[in-house]
Design a protein around this motif. Structure first.
Motif, PDB file in Angstrom:
ATOM      1  N   ARG A 257       0.832  -1.201   0.000  1.00  0.00           N
ATOM      2  CA  ARG A 257       0.000   0.000   0.000  1.00  0.00           C
ATOM      3  C   ARG A 257       0.863   1.246   0.000  1.00  0.00           C
ATOM      4  O   ARG A 257       0.582   2.227  -0.688  1.00  0.00           O
TER       5      ARG A 257
ATOM      6  N   GLY B 225       2.501   1.677  -3.617  1.00  0.00           N
ATOM      7  CA  GLY B 225       1.586   2.025  -4.693  1.00  0.00           C
ATOM      8  C   GLY B 225       1.533   0.948  -5.770  1.00  0.00           C
ATOM      9  O   GLY B 225       2.046  -0.167  -5.604  1.00  0.00           O
ATOM     10  N   SER B 226       0.904   1.294  -6.923  1.00  0.00           N
ATOM     11  CA  SER B 226       0.711   0.329  -8.016  1.00  0.00           C
ATOM     12  C   SER B 226       2.055   0.021  -8.679  1.00  0.00           C
ATOM     13  O   SER B 226       2.729   0.914  -9.215  1.00  0.00           O
TER      14      SER B 226
END
Length: 870
Positions: free
Chosen positions: A43, A46-47
């Motif tokens: 988390r 991020g992506s």
């Protein structure tokens, strides 16, 4: 490059994994469970996919990455549709290849600079008589005029006099008939000559320089001969040097010897031009090339040279020189009529390229109809129209690139064929190469073709309704009516453009047929010709030449298979026509006619008809004349010329002319140049004339080439020092005389055939696609009672409509376009009805044959199978 990119991506994945691992360890140290620690690390990071894309965007611009994707997708489409791709590439290869081939010739002939320094300042200088028809052989410059131009002109930087003829050079393996250019001293500077071996001739030195090709063929490349004496026409001449392989100065084909065999000059003979004595009636004549001083116009140069000529006429009052002077840019003289022919051919090949583009656009429209759902799905998931259009452009560029590469191979093969088959049909044709300019042209043509071919399908997909395309549930997407109408319109344009080229080709074919329409009795297929010159010290007197010709004719008639033998002048000799009973005329006012020194057996050998009086015999006690019909019509209008007397020149003094009676009239016959207008001509027996360069004509029972070896051996044995050259069939020699016309006709027939083939493919494709689209409709019609004949007529009606529209549009276009061919036609009008009729009958028949295959397929449709088709 690909390996480095993959390595970079692997390194990025490793960095991301290490970062996530460190973050997870820190979370574990804070007391989190392993699942919570891993989730919290992801988390916070991020992506992963988004970060990878952002990183790649930094490394490689997005547009470049997408372009690479488009190229890979285009290559997959090529592999997925090999048939479609092969047809497109082959069509482009034909169109681009033919266009590139013609452009390469245009580049060599019209665009590439001359092989002379400051070639744009070169001029061609001739004198001529405007009171007679233009005759190239007497458009020359006398020695007194040239000396005045060379020594006293303030507008000329260099002036070169030259003439080209066949001379005998004694080589390693015997005597060789050699194309020799006799040149004045400034030639070496004008042409930029620097010998590869030896040196340039000194001023006033009697020496020759050899071309590199002739040096290798005649002297086996033996450098020891340089600096030694060689025999040229039985005269010892210094072989001063050998020119480099790259030395190819462009010289216009001379007309002083009309039968000079084509080819490059093989030797250059230095000469010194001295003015004759004021009382000397005989002078040497030359062709003249000059380089003007910078900034001077042709008119300015001509004005000064006219003034110098006036001074020459006052110094030489008895000099019979032509009254007019012409100064022309040298490039115009060198290229001649080839400029117009090449521009017409280039325009025609652009039409072929346009037809190829239209054909591919039609195929692309059909493919676009099949890809409507694919494009709709891509648009629905977020691809913008610009992105889709770019994909289509890339697909076209990939196909065009392959077509361009294949087109270069076609162009190279076409250029090689032209040079091999007709090397001297067009000036400078042998200089044609695929150079950087040609490669640039081919590349730009390929790119332009890709965009032109993609306009129609791109427009169709741009206007497509995405929702309607997605709602279509059939496996086979049906093309909208607008797309079908567009394809039919494109086919109509193809047929119209092809019609123009086919009509043009038929006009040139009919022109060639008119040229080749031999008069009755003339059978050149069974006539063998060869040339002799009788040059050297042993042949200085007319009596020795006559003795040699007697032996030649006797030996030739004794060869098995020979029916008749005769000789005729090879030199393009002219005399002033003077009637003994005519009114007094000044020398320059007397008409000029051609003088043919010939023999008693000449009419039988070539098939010439005597239409009045008789032909000369081999036992005439004194000279007699035979004239042709053209001379009789022009100068004996309304009277019988038989028995009239003409004055035969006997030396330079007109007072010594001999009256000679006319004993016969022969039919007009062109045995040298099929395109030339028939000239007034007088024939004189060689036993009472002064023969020089002669052509031996031998009529045979069978193929003349079967007699050639025995004939050559017999004649060579008479005098081994005399070269025999240009032995060929008379019909071959006549065809060589129209080589430029044959080149134009051959190329135009190829263009017309290619255009018609592409048009037929186009109409067949539209018809076949239409039948495939209407299979279900045809099944319903046949289930309701329609006969196979009715279905056949229904489908053919569609093809007839497109063909009729294309032919009608083509006829209107051809009426205007063929007027540009007027200068290439021979006794044929640009709107010749029979040529138009034959062309359009052929086009219609071919188009109907192409329509017949899909129509037969439609008439054989099984209604049950068709009704099951989705």
């Amino acid at each position: 490059m690909i390996w480095r990119r993959r390595q970079a991506l692997d390194d990025l994945d490793e960095d991301i994994r290490e970062h996530l691992a460190r973050e997870t360890e820190e979370n574990l140290a804070r007391g989190m469970s392993s699942e919570e620690a891993n989730a919290a690390a992801r988390r916070a990071f991020g992506s992963v996919t988004r970060i990878k894309e952002d990183t790649r965007a930094v490394w490689v611009p997005i547009w470049a990455d997408q372009l690479a994707q488009d190229v890979r997708y285009a290559l997959r489409l090529v592999r997925r549709s090999p048939g479609f791709s092969c047809v497109v590439i082959a069509t482009l290869a034909l169109g681009i290849g033919l266009t590139t081939a013609v452009f390469s010739v245009v580049n060599a002939v019209l665009l590439r600079p001359l092989a002379y320094r400051d070639g744009d300042r070169l001029v061609w200088i001739v004198t001529y008589d405007d009171r007679v028809a233009p005759i190239k052989s007497i458009e020359v410059v006398s020695a007194p005029d040239f000396v005045a131009f060379h020594d006293r002109s303030s507008t000329l930087e260099r002036a070169v006099a030259f003439y080209v003829g066949m001379e005998r050079v004694t080589a390693k393996d015997g005597v060789a008939a050699t194309r020799v250019a006799t040149v004045s001293s400034d030639f070496w500077d004008l042409a930029g000559a620097t010998p590869a071996l030896g040196r340039l001739p000194a001023s006033g030195e009697d020496a020759i320089l050899l071309s590199h090709a002739f040096f290798e063929s005649a002297f086996n490349g033996d450098a020891s001969v340089v600096g030694r004496m060689v025999m040229v026409n039985d005269r010892q001449v210094l072989l001063a040097g050998v020119l480099p392989r790259t030395f190819h100065p462009q010289l216009p084909a001379p007309a002083a010897v009309s039968q000079l065999p084509p080819g490059e000059v093989e030797a250059y003979h230095a000469t010194t031009i001295q003015p004759p004595a004021p009382t000397d009636l005989g002078v040497r004549v030359f062709y003249v090339i000059a380089r003007t001083k910078p900034g001077l116009s042709v008119a300015h140069v001509k004005s000064e040279l006219e003034t110098l000529r006036a001074d020459v006429r006052r110094t030489y009052p008895k000099l019979a020189s032509a009254p007019r002077l012409r100064v022309t840019p040298f490039t115009d003289v060198l290229i001649g009529q080839a400029r117009r022919s090449l521009l017409i051919l280039f325009g025609c090949v652009l039409v072929v390229l346009t037809i190829a583009c239209v054909n591919i656009a039609s195929l692309q429209l059909a493919r676009a109809s099949a890809r409507r759902k694919e494009v709709a799905v891509r648009a629905a998931i977020g691809a913008g129209r610009g992105r889709v259009l770019r994909q289509l452009v890339v697909e076209n560029l990939v196909l065009a690139s392959a077509g361009g590469i294949a087109g270069l191979l076609v162009a190279r093969a076409a250029v090689s064929s032209m040079i091999r088959l007709l090397p001297y049909a067009i000036p400078r044709l042998t200089e044609t190469t695929i150079d950087s300019r040609v490669l640039t042209f081919a590349s730009l043509t390929s790119i332009l073709t890709a965009f032109v071919c993609g306009i129609a399908p791109a427009t169709a997909l741009w206007r497509m309704n995405v929702q309607d395309a997605l709602k279509d549930g059939t496996r086979m997407t049906t093309a909208p009516p607008r797309a079908l109408r567009a394809r039919r319109a494109l086919v109509t344009i193809e047929l119209a453009l092809a019609s123009v080229l086919v009509v043009a080709a038929m006009l040139l074919v009919k022109s060639l047929w008119r040229i080749m329409a031999y008069p009755p009795g003339f059978d050149p297929e069974h006539v063998l010709t060869l040339k002799i010159q009788m040059s050297g010290q042993a042949y200085r007197t007319p009596e020795r030449k006559r003795t040699y010709l007697d032996e030649v004719l006797q030996k030739a008639r004794a060869v098995p298979g020979v029916l008749a033998a005769g000789v005729a002048s090879d030199a393009d000799a002219r005399i002033r026509l003077v009637r003994q009973d005519g009114p007094p005329m000044s020398l320059l006012d007397r008409p000029i006619v051609r003088l043919n020194v010939t023999s008693a057996g000449y009419p039988t050998a070539v098939g010439m008809r005597v239409v009045g009086g008789r032909w000369m015999t081999s036992h005439e006690p004194s000279a007699v004349y035979v004239i042709n019909e053209e001379l009789a019509r022009r100068y004996f209008t309304g009277e019988n010329p038989i028995g009239r007397r003409l004055l035969l020149p006997n030396g330079p003094d007109p007072a010594r002319a001999i009256p000679v009676p006319i004993v016969g009239i022969v039919a007009d016959l062109r045995t040298a140049d099929l395109e030339s207008a028939t000239e007034p001509e007088v024939f004189l027996d060689y036993l009472h004339g002064n023969p020089f360069a002669m052509t031996v004509n031998v009529r045979t029972i069978g193929d003349p080439l079967q007699v050639a070896p025995a004939l050559r051996a017999k004649l060579a044995a008479i005098d081994p020092t005399q070269a025999l050259f240009e032995m060929k069939r008379l019909d071959t020699a006549l065809m060589d005389s129209i080589a430029p016309r044959r080149m134009t006709l051959t190329l135009l027939v190829v263009f017309a055939g290619s255009a018609l083939l592409l048009g037929v493919i186009g109409i067949y494709g539209v018809m076949a696609y239409s039948v495939a689209q209407r299979t279900q409709e045809i099944g319903v019609r046949m289930a309701l009672g329609a006969t196979r004949r009715a279905v056949l007529i229904m489908v053919m009606r569609q093809g007839i409509g497109m063909t009729a529209a294309g032919v009608a549009l083509g006829a209107l276009s051809a009426v205007g376009m063929t007027r540009m061919l007027a200068s290439l036609l021979y006794e044929v009008q640009p709107t010749d009805g029979s040529s138009f009729a034959v062309a359009f009958v052929g086009i219609v028949a071919t188009a109907m044959a192409a329509c017949g295959v899909p129509a037969m397929t439609a008439s054989l449709v099984d209604p049950v199978t068709a009704l099951r088709c989705e």
